[in-house]
Design an enzyme around this catalytic site. Structure first.
Site, short mmCIF file in Angstrom:
data_model
loop_
_atom_site.label_atom_id
_atom_site.label_comp_id
_atom_site.label_asym_id
_atom_site.label_seq_id
_atom_site.Cartn_x
_atom_site.Cartn_y
_atom_site.Cartn_z
N LYS A 56 0.88 -1.33 -0.02
CA LYS A 56 0.05 0.00 -0.09
C LYS A 56 0.90 1.19 0.13
O LYS A 56 1.61 1.52 0.93
CB LYS A 56 -0.96 0.04 1.25
CG LYS A 56 -1.56 1.24 1.53
CD LYS A 56 -2.71 1.84 0.56
CE LYS A 56 -3.27 2.88 0.93
NZ LYS A 56 -2.49 4.15 1.10
N GLY A 113 4.21 3.64 11.07
CA GLY A 113 3.27 4.85 11.04
C GLY A 113 2.55 5.07 12.47
O GLY A 113 3.40 4.97 13.35
N SER A 114 1.54 5.70 12.50
CA SER A 114 0.89 6.14 13.68
C SER A 114 0.64 4.98 14.66
O SER A 114 0.13 3.91 14.18
CB SER A 114 -0.24 7.19 13.16
OG SER A 114 -1.31 6.43 12.84
N GLY A 122 -3.08 3.93 13.58
CA GLY A 122 -3.17 3.24 12.37
C GLY A 122 -2.74 1.83 12.45
O GLY A 122 -3.06 0.82 12.15
N GLY A 123 -1.46 1.70 13.40
CA GLY A 123 -0.84 0.30 13.67
C GLY A 123 -1.99 -0.58 14.50
O GLY A 123 -2.21 -1.87 14.23
N GLU A 183 5.81 -0.40 13.51
CA GLU A 183 6.38 0.51 14.47
C GLU A 183 5.62 1.59 14.55
O GLU A 183 4.98 2.21 13.29
CB GLU A 183 7.63 0.65 13.44
CG GLU A 183 8.62 1.88 14.40
CD GLU A 183 9.47 2.34 13.37
OE1 GLU A 183 9.60 3.65 13.14
OE2 GLU A 183 10.32 1.62 12.53
N CYS A 239 11.59 8.58 13.61
CA CYS A 239 11.00 7.69 14.78
C CYS A 239 12.05 7.55 15.79
O CYS A 239 11.55 6.96 17.25
CB CYS A 239 10.75 6.34 14.22
SG CYS A 239 11.90 5.43 13.29
#
Length: 523
Positions: free
Chosen positions: A183, A240-241, A244-245, A264, A301
């Site tokens: 994606k 990502g966030s 989202g994760g 992550e 990060c």
């Protein structure tokens, strides 16, 4: 190579059926052409079905064949030349030198996995010879790691090359023998299409099944949720966030067959200023900290979002020098309007806390991120959970502690982290010994006398940590250890030599390292 705004499924460019969107230039604050077409559910299902169909043929390729494939991807990426760099600059606002370095890292990590495949020990081949005379007899047992199946990969926003289409998740999955359905991140769809076309070209040159790689384009959560829910997908790589994760983790856990998600997500990466080091070189550490905090507008990060030190003159001096070093740094363009908006809300929330003192805070312009530095006490940090939250950008919180025991108490209360940094001299070793057992439980990488920004791609690197730094703290997303996320063990008991995989046959026909009857060697 021309950007068309199409997805890539089955080795072909296909126009998405689900609407369109445009990339955005964060520096010029304007939309970019062309429009990108969003895939619909039928196209997601097609990509996943093709990946499932390609799996057995792809995993049956030799290590040498997949090594050649990874290097072919790298060569095709380099062949894109300035077209790739200039598009990435337009979509991210990042400077040329940063993106050229990131391209080099992307190609080098593909080469690193190619070298791992050629060396051969990555399958952890083990043989326990039969002991027919023993009571009870022991059968002949042989084990190796095999790929889990097609992997869904989600490109990251903050590294449009190294953690994106051909980044570490894709490289490690392909190295393992897992097809990838990727994606693309909506912040850099043109960059993604260019790199994806390079991968598709490498698939063609290496005569691999067309389902080995697919690029899905679009915005919103629906594409990702549909992708993770598809029965062909057997693992997920995400950067990502936290929201989202965890959303993808929920989808993966709710499947009839749950699958692992390697996400992550969130880390504030504490830095510990131990007393002797702070007294001896506090100014130097403060300036290095300021440079690390503002590198890449803080969009790493591993950004140092928390600093712990003992209250007193030396810590006050550190705070003053750090604030002075940050004062002249102007706000710079952040990767997306969403990231800049979230950053500015986080800075405002910290500044609004009664227990927090603002030491430095630049003017927060639209679309940009200016450095911000705050200070609080250990008691306030322990009492106020909101102070533990990540502010993604060049902001950090200093915490004044009474002693090393209070530093340890704060560490116990922290969530899982990617990194922790000890600024220490020899006289601080006793204090470090008190912190290390706690840090080992809390973080994936412990640094001494450096700063956490900058992650070496190597065999020993760990870029992971307990939740919420990552969804699974037993893994790394950087370095050759990342391949193990997409492998599982299979044991063969009393199987005839002709039916065994070559890596487990007598005589070691591949001449690779194996563990036979407990001894590591090539015998």
């Amino acid at each position: 190579m021309i950007i068309t705004g199409e997805a890539l499924i089955g080795g072909l460019a296909v126009k998405g059926k689900g609407g369109s969107f445009n990339a955005f230039d964060p520096s010029k604050r304007e939309e970019l052409q062309p429009a990108f077409h969003m895939v619909d559910v039928s196209q997601i299902n097609e990509a996943c079905t093709l990946a499932g169909a390609a799996f057995d043929a792809f995993r049956a390729t030799s290590d040498a064949q997949r090594a050649d494939f990874l290097e072919a991807i790298g060569a095709q990426i380099m062949a894109l030349g300035d077209t790739l760099i200039e598009r990435a600059m337009a979509e991210s606002g990042l400077p040329r030198v940063r993106l050229e370095g990131e391209r080099g890292r992307t190609v080098n990590q593909l080469k690193l996995f190619a070298d791992l495949l050629r060396e051969g020990s990555w399958r952890d081949n083990r043989i326990d010879s039969a002991l027919p005379e023993r009571t009870p007899p022991r059968p002949d047992l042989r084990m190796r790691l095999i790929p889990v199946g097609p992997v869904a990969v989600f490109a990251a926003s903050n590294f449009p090359l190294a953690f994106s289409v051909a980044g570490g998740d894709t490289a490690s999955a392909l190295a393992a023998g897992c097809p990838v359905v990727l994606k693309a991140h909506s912040a850099h769809p043109g960059t993604s299409e260019l790199v994806a076309r390079a991968i598709v070209k490498a698939v063609e040159l290496c005569r691999l099944p067309v389902g080995v790689f697919a690029l899905l384009t679009g915005t919103g959560n629906g594409i990702g949720q549909t992708l993770v829910a598809h029965p062909s997908i057997q693992a997920v790589g995400f950067t990502g966030s936290r929201s989202g994760g965890t959303a993808l983790m929920a989808v993966a856990a709710a499947r009839p067959q749950p699958i692992p998600v390697y996400a992550e997500m969130s880390s504030i990466n504490p830095v510990y200023l131990l007393p002797q080091a702070l007294a001896a070189r506090g100014d130097e550490i403060a300036k290095g900290f300021a440079a690390s905090l503002t590198m890449g507008v803080g969009q790493f990060c591993t950004n140092p979002g928390l600093v712990l030190g003992l209250a007193g003159d030396a810590f006050d001096r550190f705070a003053k020098v750090a604030a002075e070093a940050l004062a002249p740094v102007q706000g710079a363009t952040m990767l997306t309007p969403g990231i800049s908006g979230s950053y500015q809300r986080g800075v405002a929330a910290l500044a609004g806390q009664e227990c927090v003192r603002t030491l430095a805070k630049g003017e927060q312009e639209e679309g940009k991120g200016a450095p911000a530095l705050f200070q609080t006490t250990a008691a306030s940090f322990l009492a106020e959970r909101a102070l533990h939250e990540e502010v993604f950008g060049p902001a950090s919180l200093l915490v004044a502690c009474a002693d090393v025991a209070e530093m340890a108490a704060i560490t116990e209360r922290l969530e899982g982290q990617l990194t922790a940094t000890l600024q220490l001299d020899e006289g601080d070793f006793d204090a470090a010994q008190k912190l290390l057992p706690v840090l080992e439980r809390k973080v994936g990488r412990i640094l001494a006398n450096g700063f956490p920004t900058g992650v070496e791609v190597s065999t020993a690197m760990v870029h992971g940590g307990p939740f919420p730094a990552t969804a699974d703290g037993r893994s790394t997303s950087v370095g050759t250890g990342a391949i193990t996320r997409f492998l599982r063990p299979v044991c063969y008991q009393n199987l005839a030599q002709a039916l065994l995989p070559e890596s487990l046959r007598d005589g070691n026909p591949l001449d690779i390292w194996r563990r036979r009857d407990g001894a590591l060697g090539k015998a």
